[in-house]
Design an enzyme around this catalytic site. Structure first.
Site, PDB file in Angstrom:
ATOM      1  N   ALA A   1      -7.139 -31.014  47.372  1.00  0.00           N
ATOM      2  CA  ALA A   1      -6.817 -29.649  47.843  1.00  0.00           C
ATOM      3  C   ALA A   1      -5.771 -29.719  48.829  1.00  0.00           C
ATOM      4  O   ALA A   1      -5.295 -30.897  49.434  1.00  0.00           O
ATOM      5  CB  ALA A   1      -8.000 -28.965  48.315  1.00  0.00           C
ATOM      6  N   LYS A   2      -5.019 -28.523  49.269  1.00  0.00           N
ATOM      7  CA  LYS A   2      -4.454 -28.558  50.537  1.00  0.00           C
ATOM      8  C   LYS A   2      -4.392 -27.061  50.696  1.00  0.00           C
ATOM      9  O   LYS A   2      -4.254 -26.267  49.979  1.00  0.00           O
ATOM     10  CB  LYS A   2      -2.824 -29.185  50.297  1.00  0.00           C
ATOM     11  N   GLY A   3      -3.999 -26.600  51.953  1.00  0.00           N
ATOM     12  CA  GLY A   3      -3.698 -25.325  52.450  1.00  0.00           C
ATOM     13  C   GLY A   3      -3.033 -25.080  53.457  1.00  0.00           C
ATOM     14  O   GLY A   3      -2.430 -26.000  54.030  1.00  0.00           O
TER      15      GLY A   3
END
Ligand code: GLU
Length: 434
Positions: A120-122
């Site tokens: 994931a990444k944000g």
């Protein structure tokens, strides 16, 4: 400019919210691996496009009385192996496409290290250095508040990345916990030790980079005392890597840089003095130990170890042929473009590449330890953390080197292939529902 292959992500006429050069780069890297692994064309789109992506608007009261609305993102790449895991980036140019590329890289990285996670990444499209502490806290809390329906200790666990730090992770943890009504420290990793963070997380990525550089030096029979290093970036990864190279490995650090200055001194730089300067001034602009060089020239200066520990796409088809290092240790995510890889593949016996998903995996590996400790409410000592970290890195390094040798492929191809295979296998064995 990279063209997306019709077999790798999508048909070129298909426009998606991920359209962006960094996402195309991640797709191009995937296509190379998919061709090498002979992945069925039916499995390719499924493996590249994110499972979920969320965009949020963050209205925040600024100190001057105005209200600004910042853009925030979170991309969860796949959920075949467990919850998703990945950092939170605060950077002005952040886009959905770049976030998706970073999430995809996290998937291959976690799978290579055999962590039970999807990637994931944000992050938020913002320059954190331009905000006051109050404004930064408001943006951070608002971001987590907007993300509450989409994250959780068993669904998606946030961590730090470029532009974020322990304090921001603490605000995330507090915001989530206030909402739930009890302390949920396993919702985020990279927290201060005082609230359930793990010993050794802050240093983990830089330490991992240096552990692998030492392994490579050993393999190549290079004497650390006679080696020089250039480290690009002086944030959490670059500063720890430079300090550890200089004071633990005995390597002479001849170049350091940040977003404001690139400094080169063939006699060696006092990295502890640079760290003190950074603590006092916040950047290296006025650090006066050596010559200022153009950022473009910095990476091609002579050295034995080159460690890009800042942003993506700094080693390109244009400068890859001019690198003078023996070891390229990719502390950053995506520092080398596919065009540059074509050049480095030709130079395989001159430049030993430690690819990003292996080289910088120390961060997420220790984040995994922090999550496990949080879930079990059972804390480990720093030496336990570091020993376990090195054991995983050793295993991954050995697997990558063996695969590259046996199949006569680059280290990047070997590393990505191991990661991609594990994800594809998990997806296939779980099957497509219904
Ligand atoms: N931001 C780090 C990375 O790119 C670590 C993420 C985490 O700890 O979750 O690997």
């Amino acid at each position: 400019m990279f063209r997306m292959d019709t077999q790798s992500c999508a048909d070129e006429s298909m426009h998606t919210i991920y359209d962006d050069e960094v996402f195309q780069m991640a797709c191009e890297q995937f296509r190379v691996i998919a061709d090498y692994l002979n992945i069925d064309k039916n499995d390719r789109e499924w493996a590249t496009y994110p499972k979920r992506a969320v965009a949020v608007t963050l209205p925040v009261h600024m100190d001057d009385g105005s209200t600004r609305a910042f853009q925030g993102y979170r991309v969860q790449h796949h959920i075949a192996l467990g919850p998703t895991k990945g950092g939170t980036r605060f950077a002005p140019s952040l886009s959905m496409g770049e976030t998706a590329a970073l999430a995809m890289w996290m998937s291959w990285k976690c799978a290579l290290a055999q962590l039970p996670y999807g990637g994931a990444k944000g992050g938020v499209a913002i320059d954190p250095t331009k905000l006051s502490r109050t404004e930064l806290e408001a943006v951070s809390r608002r971001y987590m508040q907007e993300m509450i329906p989409f994250v959780g200790p068993h669904t998606d666990i946030m961590g730090p990345d470029m532009g974020t730090n322990e304090q921001i992770m603490a605000w995330f943890m507090d915001t989530y916990s206030v909402y739930m009504g009890y302390a949920v420290n396993e919702i985020v990793t990279g927290k201060p030790v005082a609230i359930g963070g793990t010993e050794g997380r802050r240093e983990a990525t830089g330490r991992g980079v240096v552990y692998l550089v030492e392994r490579a030096m050993n393999m190549l029979k290079m004497d650390p005392e006679k080696c020089t290093a250039i480290v690009q970036g002086f944030g959490n990864v670059g500063s720890v890597a430079a300090l550890s190279l200089a004071y633990k490995s005995g390597v002479k650090v001849v170049g350091i840089s940040d977003a404001y200055a690139a400094i080169y001194n063939p006699k060696g730089i006092d990295v502890k003095a640079a760290e003190q300067h950074m603590i006092k001034k916040g950047n290296l602009r006025a650090f006066d130990q050596g010559d200022r060089v153009e950022p473009g020239e910095f990476l091609t200066l002579p050295c034995d170890i080159l460690a890009p520990c800042a942003v993506d796409r700094v080693i390109t088809g244009k400068n890859a042929g001019q690198l003078k290092c023996r070891i390229l240790a990719e502390g950053a995510n995506g520092p080398t473009t596919p065009d540059a890889d074509l050049v480095l593949d030709q130079r395989w016996d001159e430049v030993f590449v430690i690819p990003d998903i292996l080289c910088n995996a120390g961060g997420v590996i220790v984040s995994y330890f922090e999550w496990v400790q949080g879930l079990q409410a059972f804390l480990w000592s720093e030496s336990e953390v570091t020993d376990k970290l090195f054991r995983i890195l050793e295993h991954s390094f050995a697997q990558v080197i063996r695969r590259a040798k046996d199949h006569k492929v680059s280290h990047r191809t070997a590393a990505m292939a191991i990661g991609v295979e594990r994800v594809i296998k998990a997806k296939q064995v779980r099957g497509l529902f219904p």
